[in-house]
Write a protein that holds these residues in place. Structure first.
Motif, short mmCIF file in Angstrom:
data_model
loop_
_atom_site.label_atom_id
_atom_site.label_comp_id
_atom_site.label_asym_id
_atom_site.label_seq_id
_atom_site.Cartn_x
_atom_site.Cartn_y
_atom_site.Cartn_z
N VAL A 131 75.62 -23.54 68.49
CA VAL A 131 75.95 -22.46 67.55
C VAL A 131 76.21 -23.10 66.20
CG1 VAL A 131 77.53 -20.58 66.97
CG2 VAL A 131 77.01 -21.05 69.38
N LEU A 132 75.39 -22.77 65.23
CA LEU A 132 75.56 -23.29 63.87
C LEU A 132 76.36 -22.27 63.06
CD1 LEU A 132 72.05 -24.72 62.97
CD2 LEU A 132 74.12 -25.98 63.53
N GLU A 133 77.35 -22.77 62.35
CA GLU A 133 78.15 -21.90 61.50
C GLU A 133 77.67 -22.03 60.06
OE1 GLU A 133 82.35 -22.50 61.95
OE2 GLU A 133 82.21 -22.40 64.14
N VAL A 134 77.45 -20.88 59.43
CA VAL A 134 76.98 -20.83 58.06
C VAL A 134 77.92 -19.91 57.30
CG1 VAL A 134 75.04 -20.20 56.57
CG2 VAL A 134 74.60 -21.07 58.87
N THR A 135 78.43 -20.37 56.16
CA THR A 135 79.32 -19.50 55.38
C THR A 135 78.51 -18.45 54.65
OG1 THR A 135 79.26 -20.96 53.47
CG2 THR A 135 81.05 -21.31 55.05
N GLU A 136 79.16 -17.32 54.40
CA GLU A 136 78.50 -16.23 53.68
C GLU A 136 77.96 -16.69 52.34
OE1 GLU A 136 80.11 -11.96 53.80
OE2 GLU A 136 81.86 -13.24 54.09
N SER A 137 78.70 -17.55 51.65
CA SER A 137 78.28 -17.97 50.31
C SER A 137 76.96 -18.73 50.34
CB SER A 137 79.37 -18.81 49.65
OG SER A 137 79.68 -19.93 50.44
N VAL A 138 76.66 -19.44 51.41
CA VAL A 138 75.39 -20.17 51.52
C VAL A 138 74.22 -19.19 51.53
CG1 VAL A 138 73.98 -21.54 53.10
CG2 VAL A 138 76.33 -22.20 52.65
N LEU A 139 74.42 -18.05 52.14
CA LEU A 139 73.34 -17.06 52.21
C LEU A 139 73.00 -16.49 50.84
CD1 LEU A 139 74.41 -15.17 55.43
CD2 LEU A 139 72.62 -16.90 55.18
N ASP A 140 73.93 -16.47 49.93
CA ASP A 140 73.65 -15.93 48.61
C ASP A 140 73.14 -16.97 47.63
OD1 ASP A 140 74.09 -13.32 49.17
OD2 ASP A 140 76.18 -13.32 48.54
N VAL A 141 73.39 -18.24 47.89
CA VAL A 141 72.93 -19.29 46.98
C VAL A 141 71.41 -19.39 47.02
CG1 VAL A 141 72.93 -21.78 46.60
CG2 VAL A 141 75.06 -20.59 47.10
N ASN A 142 70.84 -19.37 48.21
CA ASN A 142 69.39 -19.54 48.34
C ASN A 142 68.89 -18.58 49.43
OD1 ASN A 142 66.82 -20.49 48.17
ND2 ASN A 142 67.29 -22.55 48.87
N THR A 143 69.07 -17.32 49.21
CA THR A 143 68.86 -16.31 50.24
C THR A 143 67.50 -16.38 50.94
OG1 THR A 143 70.46 -14.87 49.23
CG2 THR A 143 68.94 -13.85 50.74
N PRO A 144 66.37 -16.36 50.24
CA PRO A 144 65.10 -16.34 50.97
C PRO A 144 64.92 -17.56 51.88
CG PRO A 144 64.73 -15.75 48.68
CD PRO A 144 66.16 -16.22 48.80
N THR A 145 65.21 -18.74 51.37
CA THR A 145 65.06 -19.96 52.18
C THR A 145 66.06 -19.97 53.32
OG1 THR A 145 64.26 -21.18 50.27
CG2 THR A 145 65.09 -22.48 52.12
N ALA A 146 67.31 -19.62 53.02
CA ALA A 146 68.35 -19.62 54.05
C ALA A 146 68.00 -18.65 55.17
CB ALA A 146 69.70 -19.27 53.44
N LEU A 147 67.58 -17.45 54.81
CA LEU A 147 67.26 -16.44 55.83
C LEU A 147 66.06 -16.87 56.67
CD1 LEU A 147 67.84 -13.12 53.86
CD2 LEU A 147 69.35 -14.24 55.51
N THR A 148 65.07 -17.46 56.04
CA THR A 148 63.90 -17.96 56.79
C THR A 148 64.31 -19.06 57.75
OG1 THR A 148 62.43 -17.39 54.97
CG2 THR A 148 61.62 -19.02 56.54
N ASN A 149 65.13 -20.00 57.28
CA ASN A 149 65.59 -21.09 58.14
C ASN A 149 66.42 -20.57 59.31
OD1 ASN A 149 64.33 -23.10 56.67
ND2 ASN A 149 66.16 -23.65 55.51
#
Length: 159
Positions: free
Chosen positions: A21-39
């Motif tokens: 289980v990888l934990e990702v903070t909400e703020s990471v999703l907004d910094v680079n949303t398209p790449t983060a969401l794809t990953n």
């Protein structure tokens, strides 16, 4: 190269992807949303589960929750800290529990420090929680020893 690095760590350690289980903070999703969401979507396709950490303190809107590639929300400990024996539980905690059920997205309550907080969360419908009330951080070797002893005790009872 993030996904390749995770693949390499899984190969090197022999750890099953379905148990990660990888934990990702909400703020990471907004910094680079398209790449983060794809990953995140690609990692989930590999069987890796994703938890959005510190939920409620970042920038994600509620409308994005249904589309985020995630398996868990980890409710920030500041919400739990507001539970004390003198007042009723903050209404927002009940709303978040109902939202979790509605979306089919389990919420993990972070920062549970005492039995009263654990009882309140349980009564609100939270089935997952973590914090010092359950266990303090420990070195890996201590956890392995503990689980081995518990396993040996369980096996002895079965025979």
């Amino acid at each position: 190269g993030y996904i390749a690095r995770i693949d390499e760590v899984l190969r090197a350690t022999g750890w099953p992807a379905g148990q990660l289980v990888l934990e990702v903070t909400e703020s990471v999703l907004d910094v680079n949303t398209p790449t983060a969401l794809t990953n995140l979507a690609e990692l989930r396709d590999r069987g890796i589960r994703i938890a959005i950490d510190d939920f409620g303190t970042g920038y994600s809107s509620l409308s994005r929750l249904k589309t985020l590639p995630t398996d868990f929300l980890k409710l920030d400990g500041s919400f739990i800290a507001s539970i004390n024996s003198e007042d009723e539980a903050p209404p927002l905690l009940e709303v978040i529990a109902l939202l979790s059920v509605s979306l089919g997205l389990p919420v993990i309550a972070e920062g549970v420090e005492n039995p009263f907080q654990a009882q309140v969360l349980s009564s609100l419908g939270y089935s997952l929680a973590q914090g010092f009330y359950y266990c303090r951080p420990q070195p890996v070797h201590k956890l392995v020893e503990k689980f081995a002893a518990e396993s040996a005790g369980t096996n002895a009872i079965r025979t």
